[in-house]
Design a protein around this motif. Structure first.
Motif, short mmCIF file in Angstrom:
data_model
loop_
_atom_site.label_atom_id
_atom_site.label_comp_id
_atom_site.label_asym_id
_atom_site.label_seq_id
_atom_site.Cartn_x
_atom_site.Cartn_y
_atom_site.Cartn_z
N ASP A 76 2.74 73.05 20.32
CA ASP A 76 1.65 72.10 20.16
C ASP A 76 1.87 70.95 21.15
OD1 ASP A 76 -0.70 71.24 18.95
OD2 ASP A 76 0.35 70.15 17.37
N LEU A 77 0.87 70.61 21.92
CA LEU A 77 0.98 69.57 22.94
C LEU A 77 2.19 69.85 23.85
CD1 LEU A 77 0.23 66.44 20.72
CD2 LEU A 77 -1.38 67.81 22.04
N ILE A 78 2.03 70.80 24.74
CA ILE A 78 3.10 71.23 25.63
C ILE A 78 3.72 70.04 26.35
CG2 ILE A 78 3.56 72.52 27.78
CD1 ILE A 78 3.25 74.44 25.56
N ALA A 82 2.86 80.61 17.27
CA ALA A 82 2.67 80.65 15.81
C ALA A 82 1.24 80.30 15.42
CB ALA A 82 3.63 79.68 15.14
N ARG A 83 0.72 81.02 14.47
CA ARG A 83 -0.55 80.67 13.84
C ARG A 83 -0.34 79.40 13.03
NH1 ARG A 83 -5.07 84.31 14.65
NH2 ARG A 83 -4.12 86.28 15.30
N SER A 84 -1.34 78.57 12.98
CA SER A 84 -1.24 77.31 12.23
C SER A 84 -0.84 77.56 10.78
CB SER A 84 -2.56 76.55 12.29
OG SER A 84 -2.86 76.22 13.63
N SER A 85 -1.34 78.64 10.19
CA SER A 85 -1.04 78.95 8.78
C SER A 85 0.43 79.30 8.57
CB SER A 85 -1.93 80.09 8.28
OG SER A 85 -1.71 81.25 9.06
N ALA A 140 4.84 69.15 10.66
CA ALA A 140 3.42 68.79 10.51
C ALA A 140 2.52 69.87 11.10
CB ALA A 140 3.16 67.45 11.20
N ASP A 141 1.33 69.99 10.53
CA ASP A 141 0.36 70.97 11.04
C ASP A 141 0.09 70.71 12.52
OD1 ASP A 141 0.09 72.12 8.55
OD2 ASP A 141 -1.76 71.05 8.06
N PRO A 142 -0.08 71.77 13.30
CA PRO A 142 -0.40 71.59 14.72
C PRO A 142 -1.69 70.81 14.91
CG PRO A 142 0.17 73.88 14.26
CD PRO A 142 0.04 73.18 12.94
N VAL A 143 -1.75 70.06 15.99
CA VAL A 143 -2.94 69.31 16.36
C VAL A 143 -3.97 70.26 16.96
CG1 VAL A 143 -3.83 67.50 17.91
CG2 VAL A 143 -1.61 67.20 16.76
N LEU A 144 -3.51 71.16 17.80
CA LEU A 144 -4.40 72.07 18.53
C LEU A 144 -4.50 73.41 17.82
CD1 LEU A 144 -3.05 71.33 22.13
CD2 LEU A 144 -5.07 70.34 21.01
N PRO A 145 -5.67 74.08 17.94
CA PRO A 145 -5.81 75.41 17.35
C PRO A 145 -4.91 76.44 18.05
CG PRO A 145 -7.83 74.77 18.50
CD PRO A 145 -6.90 73.62 18.58
N ALA A 146 -4.57 77.48 17.34
CA ALA A 146 -3.63 78.49 17.84
C ALA A 146 -4.08 79.11 19.16
CB ALA A 146 -3.41 79.57 16.78
N ARG A 147 -5.35 79.47 19.27
CA ARG A 147 -5.82 80.10 20.52
C ARG A 147 -5.67 79.18 21.71
NH1 ARG A 147 -9.79 82.71 16.97
NH2 ARG A 147 -9.27 84.91 16.97
N GLN A 148 -5.94 77.90 21.51
CA GLN A 148 -5.78 76.94 22.60
C GLN A 148 -4.31 76.80 22.99
OE1 GLN A 148 -7.70 73.17 21.99
NE2 GLN A 148 -6.68 72.21 23.73
N THR A 174 6.80 66.95 20.44
CA THR A 174 5.39 66.78 20.08
C THR A 174 5.22 65.64 19.08
OG1 THR A 174 4.91 69.10 20.53
CG2 THR A 174 3.38 67.94 19.07
N GLY A 175 6.13 65.56 18.11
CA GLY A 175 6.06 64.49 17.12
C GLY A 175 6.12 63.11 17.77
N LYS A 176 7.00 62.96 18.76
CA LYS A 176 7.11 61.67 19.45
C LYS A 176 5.87 61.39 20.30
CE LYS A 176 12.11 61.48 19.40
NZ LYS A 176 13.36 61.54 20.16
N ILE A 177 5.26 62.43 20.86
CA ILE A 177 4.02 62.26 21.62
C ILE A 177 2.91 61.78 20.67
CG2 ILE A 177 2.19 63.45 22.91
CD1 ILE A 177 4.44 65.29 24.04
N VAL A 178 2.79 62.42 19.52
CA VAL A 178 1.78 62.02 18.53
C VAL A 178 2.04 60.57 18.09
CG1 VAL A 178 0.91 62.44 16.20
CG2 VAL A 178 1.25 64.36 17.77
N ASP A 179 3.30 60.23 17.81
CA ASP A 179 3.63 58.86 17.41
C ASP A 179 3.21 57.86 18.48
OD1 ASP A 179 4.69 59.81 15.04
OD2 ASP A 179 6.79 59.61 15.69
N ARG A 180 3.46 58.18 19.74
CA ARG A 180 3.08 57.26 20.81
C ARG A 180 1.57 57.13 20.91
NH1 ARG A 180 5.84 57.48 26.56
NH2 ARG A 180 7.53 56.63 25.31
N ILE A 181 0.84 58.23 20.76
CA ILE A 181 -0.63 58.17 20.79
C ILE A 181 -1.13 57.26 19.67
CG2 ILE A 181 -2.74 59.50 20.40
CD1 ILE A 181 -1.26 61.89 21.79
N LEU A 182 -0.59 57.44 18.46
CA LEU A 182 -1.03 56.62 17.33
C LEU A 182 -0.67 55.15 17.56
CD1 LEU A 182 -0.07 58.97 14.38
CD2 LEU A 182 -2.37 58.45 15.24
N GLU A 183 0.49 54.91 18.13
CA GLU A 183 0.94 53.55 18.40
C GLU A 183 0.03 52.86 19.43
OE1 GLU A 183 4.57 52.35 21.18
OE2 GLU A 183 5.25 53.16 19.25
N ARG A 184 -0.36 53.61 20.45
CA ARG A 184 -1.14 53.01 21.54
C ARG A 184 -2.64 53.08 21.33
NH1 ARG A 184 2.22 54.52 27.03
NH2 ARG A 184 4.14 53.50 26.36
#
Length: 149
Positions: A18-20, A43-46, A52-60, A137-147
């Motif tokens: 998720d979020l390469i 991996a499939r999201s399920s 945490a659940d992936p941000v992006l869909p599996a096919r993407q 990916t978790g740190k990328i998401v945290d930075r996005i939320l922070e900024r």
């Protein structure tokens, strides 16, 4: 099962992807260096239950992984049986990421129970190359939320 054709060594890497980020690319390059062909199971999201659940869909996520030069083919994981794509790909080696949560002995036993004869190896870590480089990916998401959150 015994792996790919005698002249082709086949590796499998797997993960959520998720979020390469550069850590993913490092893992895929190391896995590719262990074989002639690298197949990646996304991996499939399920099936993602350990974080945490992936941000992006599996096919993407699969499509982005497939675009990485080190990858010969990216596959979606099976929704009900994670070993189905491994049986289909028939690898010589499964390469785990250095920080993936898998128990190697339990994985080896599950593979043996299914008649899948392959090695299990683990990629090494990649250290950040500069102070603010994010390899999670978790740190990328945290930075996005922070900024932007």
């Amino acid at each position: 099962m015994s792996g790919g054709p005698a002249d082709t060594r086949r590796a499998v890497a797997q993960g959520t992807f998720d979020l390469i980020h550069p850590g993913h690319v490092h893992y895929l390059r190391e896995a590719a260096a262990m074989a002639d062909e690298l197949h990646v199971i996304v991996a499939r999201s399920s099936n993602v239950s350990h974080k945490a659940d992936p941000v992006l869909p599996a096919r993407q996520r699969r499509d982005v992984v497939d675009a990485v030069d080190a990858v010969d083919e990216a596959h979606l994981g099976d929704e009900s049986d994670i070993f189905v794509p491994i049986e289909r790909i028939d690898p010589d080696v499964i390469v785990l990421g250095y920080d993936q949560h898998h128990d190697e002995s339990a994985l080896a036993a599950a593979l043996a129970d299914r008649g899948i004869d392959c090695e299990i190896d683990r990629a090494g870590p990649r250290e950040p190359k500069y102070d603010d480089e994010l390899l999670s990916t978790g740190k990328i998401v945290d930075r996005i939320l922070e900024r932007r959150g």
